[in-house]
Design an enzyme around this catalytic site. Structure first.
Site, short mmCIF file in Angstrom:
data_model
loop_
_atom_site.label_atom_id
_atom_site.label_comp_id
_atom_site.label_asym_id
_atom_site.label_seq_id
_atom_site.Cartn_x
_atom_site.Cartn_y
_atom_site.Cartn_z
N SER A 15 0.86 -1.19 0.00
CA SER A 15 0.00 0.00 0.00
C SER A 15 0.90 1.24 0.00
O SER A 15 2.12 1.12 0.04
CB SER A 15 -0.92 -0.02 1.22
OG SER A 15 -0.14 -0.08 2.39
N GLY A 18 1.09 5.39 -3.86
CA GLY A 18 0.71 6.65 -4.50
C GLY A 18 -0.19 6.47 -5.71
O GLY A 18 -0.03 7.15 -6.72
N GLY A 20 -3.17 7.44 -5.94
CA GLY A 20 -3.90 8.70 -6.11
C GLY A 20 -3.10 9.70 -6.93
O GLY A 20 -3.66 10.40 -7.78
N ASP A 73 -7.53 11.52 -1.11
CA ASP A 73 -7.11 11.50 -2.52
C ASP A 73 -7.95 12.45 -3.38
O ASP A 73 -7.48 12.96 -4.38
CB ASP A 73 -7.19 10.08 -3.10
CG ASP A 73 -5.88 9.33 -2.87
OD1 ASP A 73 -4.84 9.99 -2.65
OD2 ASP A 73 -5.88 8.08 -2.90
N ILE A 151 -8.97 -9.36 0.77
CA ILE A 151 -10.34 -9.90 0.74
C ILE A 151 -11.33 -8.78 0.42
O ILE A 151 -12.23 -8.94 -0.40
CB ILE A 151 -10.69 -10.52 2.11
CG1 ILE A 151 -9.84 -11.77 2.33
CG2 ILE A 151 -12.18 -10.87 2.18
CD1 ILE A 151 -10.04 -12.42 3.69
N GLU A 152 -11.12 -7.62 1.03
CA GLU A 152 -12.08 -6.52 0.90
C GLU A 152 -12.25 -6.03 -0.53
O GLU A 152 -13.31 -5.55 -0.91
CB GLU A 152 -11.65 -5.31 1.73
CG GLU A 152 -11.79 -5.47 3.22
CD GLU A 152 -10.50 -5.96 3.85
OE1 GLU A 152 -9.69 -6.59 3.13
OE2 GLU A 152 -10.33 -5.76 5.06
N LYS A 190 14.24 -5.89 -8.03
CA LYS A 190 13.61 -7.21 -8.09
C LYS A 190 12.20 -7.15 -8.70
O LYS A 190 11.37 -6.32 -8.29
CB LYS A 190 13.53 -7.80 -6.67
CG LYS A 190 14.90 -8.16 -6.11
CD LYS A 190 15.53 -9.15 -7.03
CE LYS A 190 16.66 -9.91 -6.51
NZ LYS A 190 17.28 -10.73 -7.59
N CYS A 384 -11.33 26.90 11.35
CA CYS A 384 -12.39 26.15 12.04
C CYS A 384 -12.14 26.15 13.55
O CYS A 384 -12.34 27.17 14.18
CB CYS A 384 -12.52 24.76 11.44
SG CYS A 384 -14.20 24.14 11.58
N GLY A 386 -9.49 26.54 14.94
CA GLY A 386 -8.52 27.64 15.12
C GLY A 386 -9.21 29.00 15.21
O GLY A 386 -8.74 29.90 15.91
N HIS A 510 -13.26 25.95 5.86
CA HIS A 510 -11.95 25.35 5.52
C HIS A 510 -11.46 25.84 4.16
O HIS A 510 -11.77 25.21 3.14
CB HIS A 510 -12.08 23.83 5.45
CG HIS A 510 -12.32 23.19 6.78
ND1 HIS A 510 -11.30 22.64 7.52
CD2 HIS A 510 -13.45 23.02 7.49
CE1 HIS A 510 -11.80 22.15 8.64
NE2 HIS A 510 -13.11 22.36 8.65
N GLU A 512 -8.62 25.57 2.95
CA GLU A 512 -7.61 24.65 2.39
C GLU A 512 -8.18 23.65 1.38
O GLU A 512 -7.47 23.15 0.53
CB GLU A 512 -6.87 23.91 3.52
CG GLU A 512 -7.64 22.83 4.27
CD GLU A 512 -8.49 23.35 5.43
OE1 GLU A 512 -8.84 24.55 5.42
OE2 GLU A 512 -8.82 22.55 6.33
N1 GLN Z 1 -14.75 20.80 16.80
C1 GLN Z 1 -15.20 22.00 16.20
C2 GLN Z 1 -16.66 21.90 15.78
O1 GLN Z 1 -17.18 20.84 15.60
C3 GLN Z 1 -14.33 22.41 15.03
C4 GLN Z 1 -14.34 21.47 13.89
C5 GLN Z 1 -13.21 21.66 12.91
O2 GLN Z 1 -12.19 22.26 13.24
N2 GLN Z 1 -13.33 21.12 11.71
O3 GLN Z 1 -17.31 22.89 15.62
#
Ligand code: GLN
Length: 538
Positions: A15, A18, A20, A73, A151-152, A190, A384, A386, A510, A512
């Site tokens: 596994s 890479g 993905g 991924d 198996i999965e 190999k 979030c 943070g 988020h 990101e």
């Molecule tokens: N635990 C927090 C909430 O549920 C923040 C969640 C997160 O950071 N994705 O609101």
């Protein structure tokens, strides 16, 4: 007539090879030649989605616009292709069985015995073809999680065999990714493990069309010939995938090896348009040649496993290239930060990011880090949890509400500045019940975020249960923590900023998840820029 072509990517020997990245790289090359491509991940575990998995198990949970909690991924797919994915792009065994069992309960199988073949395999094939049937794609690449022989994964492999049989070799292609280990003692690469895994695939009735070989050393011509003969593939279908210094090099490496050419040939598709990788290569050049460095603290509680914060780390790569600086991320475990060592832990760093997270562990360290960044004019991005920590810190240290907290961490806090909304209060199921997916947010005029996004309204993805408690808004704003982003449908606060600080932003969503090579996320770009400025002023 539906002319969508299907490519399956299976894995052998080990596994974590890479798959993905190989799938995303091939998709990138095909997209760069003008084909409309999407990628799908089939996961053989029984969880309905990875939303309930601890990040230590499978890394970050990636969230799509439509609110699906998916495998990380899918993040690579979006970052490489700059095309949004959805729930249909990630299917688990749990979801397949759930759907088949629901159909059985509704009596849809008309008294038949429900079995793995054909009922589970039909459901799998339907899920794969669902993407093709939209008419939006010329090519669907489906990555099968796990390793051949597990198996999965058997029902998935059987479904691939059936699809190849039904649609023909011109329309369905199998790429097998394997490992060619290097034995130091023998000084040799190999091929035997690969031979065995190809054989395992054949036992399930599937002949690999293309072999992609992960290796630490180049494959000689002789070795390629041997692999071709023993594994029953054409010589040109033996593709070397040598270790790369960055995943973003892999599309070019695959181009050099001709993975896209052999794929198109086997699928009877035209290869007359050469791939346009101009934008991609411009990014790569900047990413690799940036000389100046900026050092950012990533504070979280899953820092031991890099995959837990995958999208954040990749967003920094995109934002670094955009700013032409190298972003060096120092991961710091929030549990090991306290009042006494915070200055030492953050010394020499130019920006602080407090990561998303759940539960009480490590939150006091996060709050200390926020305080340090706020008091020392260090650029701060809270994502979030943070953002929630930034609100709690402000309430405690500026408003003097010493016991302010989130009701997630302390249900009895006298000051729940972060709290559950009524609609969440009666929910007992954990899976898929958070605020998920894309939500609108209106930005306050002249705020940092309005300038950064250069827009009045944005849409960002969410994954949380708790919210900024509006009852404290007036107090917090009077004291200087301003709510600068509001959800127009619910009135919920999405963004907080401190205008008197050089760059202090907390976002409930988020960012990101939406950063891609083609579109680095503006918040990350601006945060890195502010951190770089801070480093220069020092
Ligand atoms: N635990 C927090 C909430 O549920 C923040 C969640 C997160 O950071 N994705 O609101």
């Amino acid at each position: 007539m539906n002319t969508t072509k299907y490519i399956f990517v299976t894995g052998g020997v080990s596994s974590s090879l890479g798959k993905g990245i190989i799938a995303a790289s091939l998709a990138k090359l095909l997209q760069a030649r003008g084909y409309r491509v999407t990628i799908q991940k089939l996961d053989p575990y029984i969880n309905v989605d990875p939303g309930t998995l601890n990040p230590y198990e499978h890394g970050e949970c990636y969230v799509t616009d439509d609110g699906a909690e998916t495998d990380l991924d899918l993040g690579h797919y979006e970052r490489f292709l700059n095309v949004a994915t959805s729930q249909a792009n990630n299917v688990t065994t749990g979801r397949i069985y759930q759907s088949v069992i629901e159909k059985e309960r509704r009596g849809e199988f008309l008294g038949k015995t429900v079995q793995v073949i054909p009922h589970i395999t039909n459901e799998i094939k339907e899920r794969v073809q669902l993407l093709g049937d939209t008419g939006d794609y010329d090519i669907v690449i489906t990555e099968i999680g796990g390793t051949v022989g597990d198996i999965e994964s058997l029902p998935y492999i059987e479904s691939v065999r059936q699809m190849k049989w039904e649609l023909g070799d011109d329309n369905v292609l199998v790429i097998h990714l394997t490992l060619i280990p290097y034995l130091k003692a023998a000084g040799e690469l190999k091929t035997k493990p690969t031979q065995h895994s190809v054989k395992t695939l054949m036992e399930s009735g599937i002949k690999a069309d293309i072999l992609v070989c992960r290796t630490e050393h180049h494959l000689s011509l002789d070795l390629r010939k041997k692999l071709a003969l023993f594994c029953n593939v054409q010589e040109e279908a033996v593709i070397e995938s040598i270790d790369a210094s960055t995943i973003y090099d892999v599309p070019n490496l695959m181009l050099k090896e001709g993975l896209d050419m052999i794929t198109l040939k086997k699928l009877n598709l035209s290869d007359s348009t050469p791939p346009d990788l101009e934008q991609w290569n411009k990014f790569l050049k900047r990413h690799k040649n940036s000389k100046n460095e900026v050092h950012i603290a990533l504070i979280g509680k899953y820092v031991e496993l890099q995959d837990s914060y995958k999208s954040i780390l990749e967003s920094f790569i995109h934002a670094g290239a955009e700013n032409e600086v190298k972003v060096k991320v120092t991961s710091i475990h929030s549990e090991y930060i306290d009042k006494n060592n915070v200055a030492e832990k953050l010394s020499g760093l130019h920006g602080v990011l407090v990561a998303p997270g759940f539960g009480e562990r490590g939150i006091e360290g996060k709050i200390e880090a926020v305080r340090y960044a706020r008091e020392n004019n260090l650029p701060y991005l809270g994502i979030c949890l943070g953002m929630q920590m930034a609100v709690i810190e402000y309430a405690r240290n500026i408003l003097g509400l010493e016991e302010a907290n989130s009701s997630e961490m302390n249900p009895d806090t006298p000051h729940p500045v972060i709290d559950l909304m009524n609609e969440q209060k009666n929910i007992t199921n954990k899976g898929g019940t958070m605020r998920l997916g894309s939500w609108k947010c209106e930005l306050k005029k002249d705020s940092i975020t309005e300038k950064v996004y250069n827009a009045k309204t944005i849409e960002e993805r969410h994954r949380h249960r708790y919210e900024y408690n509006d009852q404290y808004r007036e107090q917090l704003e009077e004291a200087g923590l301003i709510a600068t982003g509001i959800n127009p449908d619910t009135g919920l606060v999405e963004i907080v900023e401190i205008p008197s600080h050089p760059w202090f932003v907390g976002v409930q969503y988020h960012p990101e998840y939406k950063s891609t090579v083609a579109n680095p996320h503006p918040l990350f770009v601006s945060f890195v820029k502010a951190a770089y400025k801070h480093s220069e002023n020092k």
